[in-house]
Design a protein around this motif. Structure first.
Motif, PDB file in Angstrom:
ATOM      1  N   ASP A   1       0.821  -1.210   0.000  1.00 50.23           N
ATOM      2  CA  ASP A   1       0.000   0.000   0.000  1.00 50.23           C
ATOM      3  C   ASP A   1       0.860   1.266   0.000  1.00 50.23           C
ATOM      4  O   ASP A   1       0.422   2.323  -0.482  1.00 50.23           O
ATOM      5  CB  ASP A   1      -0.933   0.023   1.211  1.00 50.23           C
ATOM      6  CG  ASP A   1      -2.129  -0.900   1.030  1.00 50.23           C
ATOM      7  OD1 ASP A   1      -2.429  -1.250  -0.126  1.00 50.23           O
ATOM      8  OD2 ASP A   1      -2.756  -1.271   2.044  1.00 50.23           O
ATOM      9  N   ALA A   2       2.078   1.164   0.534  1.00 47.87           N
ATOM     10  CA  ALA A   2       2.955   2.334   0.604  1.00 47.87           C
ATOM     11  C   ALA A   2       3.326   2.859  -0.776  1.00 47.87           C
ATOM     12  O   ALA A   2       3.629   4.043  -0.942  1.00 47.87           O
ATOM     13  CB  ALA A   2       4.224   2.001   1.394  1.00 47.87           C
ATOM     14  N   VAL A   3       3.314   1.981  -1.779  1.00 52.12           N
ATOM     15  CA  VAL A   3       3.702   2.394  -3.127  1.00 52.12           C
ATOM     16  C   VAL A   3       2.515   2.319  -4.087  1.00 52.12           C
ATOM     17  O   VAL A   3       2.675   2.483  -5.295  1.00 52.12           O
ATOM     18  CB  VAL A   3       4.882   1.518  -3.612  1.00 52.12           C
ATOM     19  CG1 VAL A   3       4.421   0.111  -3.992  1.00 52.12           C
ATOM     20  CG2 VAL A   3       5.651   2.160  -4.744  1.00 52.12           C
ATOM     21  N   ALA A   4       1.306   2.150  -3.557  1.00 55.79           N
ATOM     22  CA  ALA A   4       0.110   2.056  -4.400  1.00 55.79           C
ATOM     23  C   ALA A   4      -0.092   3.258  -5.315  1.00 55.79           C
ATOM     24  O   ALA A   4      -0.514   3.085  -6.466  1.00 55.79           O
ATOM     25  CB  ALA A   4      -1.124   1.829  -3.532  1.00 55.79           C
ATOM     26  N   PRO A   5       0.203   4.509  -4.890  1.00 57.58           N
ATOM     27  CA  PRO A   5      -0.004   5.636  -5.814  1.00 57.58           C
ATOM     28  C   PRO A   5       0.836   5.522  -7.093  1.00 57.58           C
ATOM     29  O   PRO A   5       0.347   5.854  -8.179  1.00 57.58           O
ATOM     30  CB  PRO A   5       0.412   6.850  -4.978  1.00 57.58           C
ATOM     31  CG  PRO A   5       0.152   6.445  -3.568  1.00 57.58           C
ATOM     32  CD  PRO A   5       0.512   4.991  -3.517  1.00 57.58           C
ATOM     33  N   VAL A   6       2.070   5.046  -6.980  1.00 57.32           N
ATOM     34  CA  VAL A   6       2.906   4.886  -8.176  1.00 57.32           C
ATOM     35  C   VAL A   6       2.374   3.757  -9.040  1.00 57.32           C
ATOM     36  O   VAL A   6       2.261   3.892 -10.271  1.00 57.32           O
ATOM     37  CB  VAL A   6       4.372   4.615  -7.778  1.00 57.32           C
ATOM     38  CG1 VAL A   6       5.226   4.351  -9.009  1.00 57.32           C
ATOM     39  CG2 VAL A   6       4.941   5.798  -7.002  1.00 57.32           C
ATOM     40  N   LEU A   7       2.023   2.634  -8.420  1.00 56.80           N
ATOM     41  CA  LEU A   7       1.481   1.502  -9.177  1.00 56.80           C
ATOM     42  C   LEU A   7       0.175   1.886  -9.872  1.00 56.80           C
ATOM     43  O   LEU A   7      -0.072   1.496 -11.015  1.00 56.80           O
ATOM     44  CB  LEU A   7       1.248   0.313  -8.247  1.00 56.80           C
ATOM     45  CG  LEU A   7       2.489  -0.294  -7.593  1.00 56.80           C
ATOM     46  CD1 LEU A   7       2.087  -1.370  -6.596  1.00 56.80           C
ATOM     47  CD2 LEU A   7       3.431  -0.874  -8.653  1.00 56.80           C
ATOM     48  N   ARG A   8      -0.656   2.674  -9.193  1.00 59.26           N
ATOM     49  CA  ARG A   8      -1.941   3.080  -9.780  1.00 59.26           C
ATOM     50  C   ARG A   8      -1.722   4.030 -10.959  1.00 59.26           C
ATOM     51  O   ARG A   8      -2.386   3.915 -11.991  1.00 59.26           O
ATOM     52  CB  ARG A   8      -2.825   3.734  -8.721  1.00 59.26           C
ATOM     53  CG  ARG A   8      -4.248   4.016  -9.212  1.00 59.26           C
ATOM     54  CD  ARG A   8      -5.118   4.549  -8.091  1.00 59.26           C
ATOM     55  NE  ARG A   8      -5.265   3.581  -7.015  1.00 59.26           N
ATOM     56  CZ  ARG A   8      -4.716   3.678  -5.818  1.00 59.26           C
ATOM     57  NH1 ARG A   8      -3.966   4.735  -5.516  1.00 59.26           N
ATOM     58  NH2 ARG A   8      -4.897   2.756  -4.899  1.00 59.26           N
ATOM     59  N   ALA A   9      -0.785   4.965 -10.809  1.00 60.68           N
ATOM     60  CA  ALA A   9      -0.513   5.891 -11.906  1.00 60.68           C
ATOM     61  C   ALA A   9      -0.013   5.140 -13.134  1.00 60.68           C
ATOM     62  O   ALA A   9      -0.406   5.441 -14.272  1.00 60.68           O
ATOM     63  CB  ALA A   9       0.515   6.933 -11.462  1.00 60.68           C
ATOM     64  N   ALA A  10       0.852   4.148 -12.926  1.00 59.77           N
ATOM     65  CA  ALA A  10       1.353   3.353 -14.056  1.00 59.77           C
ATOM     66  C   ALA A  10       0.229   2.544 -14.689  1.00 59.77           C
ATOM     67  O   ALA A  10       0.141   2.435 -15.927  1.00 59.77           O
ATOM     68  CB  ALA A  10       2.481   2.437 -13.582  1.00 59.77           C
TER      69      ALA A  10
END
Length: 286
Positions: free
Chosen positions: A22-31
């Motif tokens: 969840d800590a890196v979800a914003p980057v994964l979601r943007a990609a």
């Protein structure tokens, strides 16, 4: 086939990462959103999708687009379960699905740790129904280059040699050819990018661990790294980074798709189309 990645190690790292992804979800979601924008370019409507390695981000986005049936596959059972729907723990190199099971397959930043990428693409194409769509992104050559160079320079200074500590990434020019070899129709490979900035080098390291993306290389150096390695590397590592994203698009063949023209089948001369006179080339004197 060259064995570059330690797949059991990669599975264990993704299992551990499932607790902190969840800590890196914003980057994964943007990609993922960059990739799924390609769906806006087609009028085709999809009913059954497979998403590979989406880490709990891709499946909700697909369901939000009205796709009723979404299956999530991951090497890690814990990571697959994060998708909140039908989940399968499986290997991209040995897909456990019957031929023609899906009309859409999406792999967002998940195929770069596969040893046999051509073989995986063949299996994905077989899992698609005729006229089914495959969409994928992979980190491209140049991603994490600052980290790669900083670690190599520091290790060379401390040990007089360099061992691989960052995974290799593919080049754009190779991907369309791989799609074509795997039997996809209308193959396209293009590029996008996500700019990233970190306050400290350790912020990048924490994100890589949270995403399950620390290198799992067979040729890794199994010795304890020198204590000074990371402080020395981090002292010169740039904090402005770019996630260079390579995008693959291909269709499972179907008779309704546009076909390339047969050689010699054109009914208009190039000179007529360009509005210029046609001239005969001089004979080759040699």
């Amino acid at each position: 086939m060259d064995v570059i990645f330690d797949r059991p190690l990669l599975a264990r790292r993704r299992d551990r990462a499932a607790r902190q992804v969840d800590a890196v979800a914003p980057v994964l979601r943007a990609a993922a959103e960059l990739l799924l924008e390609r769906l806006d370019d087609t009028t085709r409507r999809f009913e059954a999708a497979l998403e590979i390695g989406g880490r709990g981000v891709v499946a909700p986005l697909l369901r939000g687009r009205g796709i009723a049936s979404v299956v999530s596959l991951d090497l890690s059972p814990a990571m697959a379960a994060r998708a909140g729907g039908a989940a399968v723990a499986g290997d991209e190199e040995f897909l456990p699905f019957a031929e023609g099971s899906f009309d859409l397959v999406v792999a967002s930043l998940s195929l770069h740790g596969v040893n046999d990428l051509p073989g995986a693409l063949v299996q994905i194409r077989r899992a698609l129904r005729p006229d089914g769509l495959f969409l994928a992104t992979l980190p491209g050559l140049g991603t994490l280059q600052g980290l790669r160079e900083a670690l190599a320079g520091a290790e060379s200074e401390l040990r007089g040699g360099v061992s691989p500590r960052v995974s290799p990434f593919p080049e754009l020019r190779d991907l369309a050819g791989l799609l074509q070899r795997a039997g996809f129709a209308l193959p396209v490979a293009d590029r996008d990018a996500l700019p990233l900035r970190y306050a400290t080098p350790m912020g990048l390291v924490r994100d890589l661990r949270a995403a399950g993306e620390t290198a799992a290389l067979v040729a890794r150096d199994r010795r304890m790294p020198p204590r000074a390695l990371f402080p020395l590397a981090f002292s010169v590592m740039p904090l402005d980074l770019s996630l260079d994203i390579l995008v693959m698009t291909g269709w499972s063949p179907h008779p309704s798709q546009q076909q390339p023209a047969r050689p010699g089948s054109a009914d208009t001369r190039l000179s007529d189309a360009l509005g210029v006179p046609e001239r005969r080339l001089p004979d080759n004197p040699g």
